[in-house]
Motif scaffolding. Structure first.
Motif, PDB file in Angstrom:
ATOM      1  N   LYS A 172       2.911  -1.271   4.138  1.00 18.58           N
ATOM      2  CA  LYS A 172       2.234  -2.051   4.199  1.00 18.58           C
ATOM      3  C   LYS A 172       1.959  -3.177   3.459  1.00 18.58           C
ATOM      4  N   ARG A 222     -14.272 -16.706   5.151  1.00 24.33           N
ATOM      5  CA  ARG A 222     -13.972 -17.172   5.463  1.00 24.33           C
ATOM      6  C   ARG A 222     -16.234 -18.264   6.063  1.00 24.33           C
ATOM      7  N   SER A 230       0.365  -0.796   0.369  1.00 25.55           N
ATOM      8  CA  SER A 230      -0.259  -0.316  -0.254  1.00 25.55           C
ATOM      9  C   SER A 230       1.303   0.868  -0.580  1.00 25.55           C
ATOM     10  N   THR A 273      -9.294  -7.660   1.024  1.00 23.05           N
ATOM     11  CA  THR A 273      -9.727  -6.554   2.193  1.00 23.05           C
ATOM     12  C   THR A 273      -9.668  -7.500   3.624  1.00 23.05           C
ATOM     13  N   GLU A 274     -10.426  -7.327   4.299  1.00 19.99           N
ATOM     14  CA  GLU A 274     -10.073  -7.715   5.895  1.00 19.99           C
ATOM     15  C   GLU A 274     -11.722  -8.766   5.398  1.00 19.99           C
ATOM     16  N   ASP A 275     -12.985  -7.281   5.411  1.00 19.26           N
ATOM     17  CA  ASP A 275     -14.343  -8.068   5.402  1.00 19.26           C
ATOM     18  C   ASP A 275     -14.216  -8.708   4.021  1.00 19.26           C
ATOM     19  N   GLU A 276     -13.852  -8.801   2.937  1.00 13.61           N
ATOM     20  CA  GLU A 276     -13.230 -10.192   1.750  1.00 13.61           C
ATOM     21  C   GLU A 276     -13.282 -11.386   1.928  1.00 13.61           C
ATOM     22  N   ARG A 277     -12.290 -11.517   3.446  1.00 13.08           N
ATOM     23  CA  ARG A 277     -11.398 -12.471   3.440  1.00 13.08           C
ATOM     24  C   ARG A 277     -12.642 -13.196   4.563  1.00 13.08           C
ATOM     25  N   ALA A 278     -13.590 -12.246   5.466  1.00 13.35           N
ATOM     26  CA  ALA A 278     -14.733 -12.826   6.727  1.00 13.35           C
ATOM     27  C   ALA A 278     -15.612 -13.397   6.063  1.00 13.35           C
ATOM     28  N   THR A 303       0.165  -6.001   0.850  1.00 14.58           N
ATOM     29  CA  THR A 303      -1.262  -5.924   1.015  1.00 14.58           C
ATOM     30  C   THR A 303      -1.427  -7.505   0.592  1.00 14.58           C
TER      31      THR A 303
END
Length: 162
Positions: free
Chosen positions: A23, A37, A19, A29-34, A25
Motif C-alpha cells: 500500500k 487538521r 508499506s 499517519t492518519e493520526d498525524e494528519r488529524a 504511504t
C-alpha cells in the motif's frame, strides 16, 4: 577544436513509498494528519475570534473528551501548570492542551490516546527556559503522577517561564 556536446538530461521519477503490504504511504499517519487538521482549525478559529476569548474553556473541554486515564492526567497537569505559572495562557496546539507565554507555546500535554502510545507526554518547547549545559530533556513520559512528580512538574514549569 572539438565541439562540446551538452550533457544528456535524464528524467527522474518521484519515488513512491509503499508499506510492506504494497500500500502506498503518504508519509504521515492518519493520526498525524488529524492533528494537522486540528491545528489548521485552531489557527482559523484564532483569527476569527477575539484572542484568548475563552481558551481555558476550550482546553478543559478538550481534556474532558479524553479517555479516563488521560483525562485524569490532563486535569491534574492543567491544575499544576496554572497554579505554578498563572501567567501562562491555556490554548489548544495541534489538538493538545498547551500553555503559552506571549502567544508562544511553552509546554503541552500529549495524551497517550492521541497517537495510540503507551504513555502521555509533558513536553516543553524551545521557548521554555530549561537550558542546562549542552543537553537537557524537553519531554517527559507520564504513566501516573506521584506527589514528588507533581512538585517536579511545578518547579519545571516555574523555571520554564522565568
Amino acid at each position: 577544436m572539438a565541439e562540446k556536446k551538452p550533457a544528456k538530461k535524464t528524467a527522474t521519477k518521484a519515488v513512491r513509498r509503499t508499506s510492506g503490504a504494497g500500500k502506498a504511504t503518504g508519509g504521515f499517519t492518519e493520526d498525524e494528519r488529524a492533528a494537522m487538521r486540528e491545528r489548521a482549525r485552531e489557527l482559523k478559529s484564532a483569527r476569527s475570534s477575539a484572542a484568548g476569548a475563552n481558551d481555558e474553556g476550550v482546553v478543559l473541554a478538550k481534556i474532558a473528551e479524553m479517555p479516563a486515564p488521560d483525562r485524569a492526567m490532563g486535569e491534574r497537569l492543567h491544575a499544576i501548570i496554572m497554579a505554578s505559572a498563572p501567567s501562562l495562557s491555556p490554548r489548544l496546539w495541534y489538538g493538545m492542551p498547551a500553555y503559552a507565554k506571549e502567544g508562544k507555546v511553552v509546554c503541552f500535554y500529549q495524551n497517550a490516546n492521541k497517537f495510540k502510545v503507551r504513555y502521555g507526554t509533558l513536553g516543553f518547547s524551545d521557548q521554555a527556559k530549561l537550558d542546562e549545559g549542552q543537553m537537557w530533556p524537553t519531554s517527559f513520559a507520564l504513566k501516573e503522577l506521584t506527589a514528588a512528580d507533581e512538585a517536579r512538574i511545578g518547579a519545571l514549569v516555574r523555571r520554564a517561564v522565568s
